[in-house]
Design a protein around this motif. Structure first.
Motif, short mmCIF file in Angstrom:
data_model
loop_
_atom_site.label_atom_id
_atom_site.label_comp_id
_atom_site.label_asym_id
_atom_site.label_seq_id
_atom_site.Cartn_x
_atom_site.Cartn_y
_atom_site.Cartn_z
N UNK A 75 0.82 -1.20 0.00
CA UNK A 75 0.00 0.00 0.00
C UNK A 75 0.86 1.26 0.00
N UNK A 76 1.92 1.27 0.79
CA UNK A 76 2.80 2.44 0.84
C UNK A 76 3.52 2.63 -0.48
N UNK A 77 3.98 1.53 -1.07
CA UNK A 77 4.69 1.62 -2.34
C UNK A 77 3.77 1.98 -3.50
N UNK A 78 2.50 1.73 -3.37
CA UNK A 78 1.49 2.03 -4.38
C UNK A 78 1.82 1.35 -5.70
N UNK A 79 1.69 2.05 -6.81
CA UNK A 79 1.85 1.46 -8.13
C UNK A 79 3.22 0.89 -8.40
N UNK A 80 4.26 1.53 -7.87
CA UNK A 80 5.61 1.05 -8.14
C UNK A 80 5.85 -0.34 -7.54
N UNK A 81 5.12 -0.67 -6.48
CA UNK A 81 5.26 -1.98 -5.85
C UNK A 81 4.71 -3.12 -6.67
N UNK A 82 3.90 -2.81 -7.67
CA UNK A 82 3.33 -3.84 -8.54
C UNK A 82 4.22 -4.17 -9.73
N UNK A 83 5.23 -3.36 -9.97
CA UNK A 83 6.07 -3.56 -11.14
C UNK A 83 7.20 -4.54 -10.84
N UNK A 84 7.71 -5.15 -11.89
CA UNK A 84 8.85 -6.05 -11.72
C UNK A 84 10.17 -5.29 -11.72
N UNK A 85 10.12 -4.00 -12.05
CA UNK A 85 11.34 -3.19 -11.99
C UNK A 85 11.74 -2.88 -10.55
N UNK A 86 10.77 -2.88 -9.67
CA UNK A 86 11.03 -2.60 -8.25
C UNK A 86 11.32 -3.91 -7.53
N UNK A 87 12.26 -3.94 -6.58
CA UNK A 87 12.62 -5.20 -5.91
C UNK A 87 11.55 -5.75 -4.97
N UNK A 88 10.48 -5.01 -4.70
CA UNK A 88 9.47 -5.47 -3.75
C UNK A 88 8.87 -6.82 -4.14
N UNK A 89 8.67 -7.05 -5.44
CA UNK A 89 8.00 -8.29 -5.87
C UNK A 89 8.77 -9.53 -5.43
N UNK A 90 10.09 -9.43 -5.31
CA UNK A 90 10.88 -10.59 -4.85
C UNK A 90 10.52 -10.96 -3.42
N UNK A 91 10.39 -9.96 -2.57
CA UNK A 91 10.06 -10.20 -1.17
C UNK A 91 8.62 -10.70 -1.02
N UNK A 92 7.73 -10.16 -1.83
CA UNK A 92 6.35 -10.61 -1.78
C UNK A 92 6.25 -12.09 -2.18
N UNK A 93 6.92 -12.47 -3.25
CA UNK A 93 6.91 -13.87 -3.67
C UNK A 93 7.51 -14.77 -2.60
N UNK A 94 8.61 -14.33 -2.03
CA UNK A 94 9.27 -15.12 -0.98
C UNK A 94 8.32 -15.30 0.22
N UNK A 95 7.60 -14.24 0.57
CA UNK A 95 6.64 -14.31 1.67
C UNK A 95 5.57 -15.35 1.39
N UNK A 96 5.01 -15.32 0.19
CA UNK A 96 3.94 -16.26 -0.15
C UNK A 96 4.43 -17.70 -0.19
N UNK A 97 5.63 -17.91 -0.71
CA UNK A 97 6.18 -19.27 -0.79
C UNK A 97 6.51 -19.80 0.61
#
Length: 128
Positions: A75-97
């Motif tokens: 939520x804080x990262x907003x739109x940039x957090x949904x992109x694959x250019x930002x490193x957040x997606x790696x942590x989100x995937x790791x969390x889910x796995x």
């Protein structure tokens, strides 16, 4: 994830000031820190008093906390957090796995509740 969201909130300017100045953003980041601290406390307590129930409880709390952290940081990262250019997606995937390995939060809490109802005994208190 918290560091990414914190850094973004200090850099992103909206309405002439950093979004870190907004109360809603501060509340999300504060709740994120509380979730992280709760997970660390549960894991530390389970490490001190070893039992299968304490391990399952610690994993359930850690998984729930990780999902809370991911949700608030997204939520804080907003739109940039949904992109694959930002490193957040790696942590989100790791969390889910990691939450899904050896039972996710929902399944573990359901199983722990059923065990408590079946045995009708409360576990000993953990040293927090």
């Amino acid at each position: 994830m918290l560091q990414l969201a914190r850094d973004h909130s200090l850099e992103r300017v909206q309405f002439g000031r950093p979004i870190a100045a907004f109360q809603a953003v501060r509340h999300r980041l504060a709740e994120t820190l509380v979730a992280i601290e709760a997970a660390e406390a549960a894991l530390g307590a389970a490490w001190e008093v070893e039992s299968p129930m304490n391990a399952a409880l610690a994993k359930a709390i850690a998984g729930g906390s990780a999902r809370t952290v991911a949700r608030h940081c997204q939520q804080v990262l907003a739109g940039i957090g949904f992109t694959t250019e930002h490193p957040f997606h790696r942590y989100l995937r790791r969390t889910l796995v990691l939450d899904g390995l050896l039972g996710d939060t929902r399944a573990l809490t359901k199983q722990l509740g059923q065990d408590l109802l079946r045995t009708r005994e409360l576990p000993p208190l953990l040293p927090l």
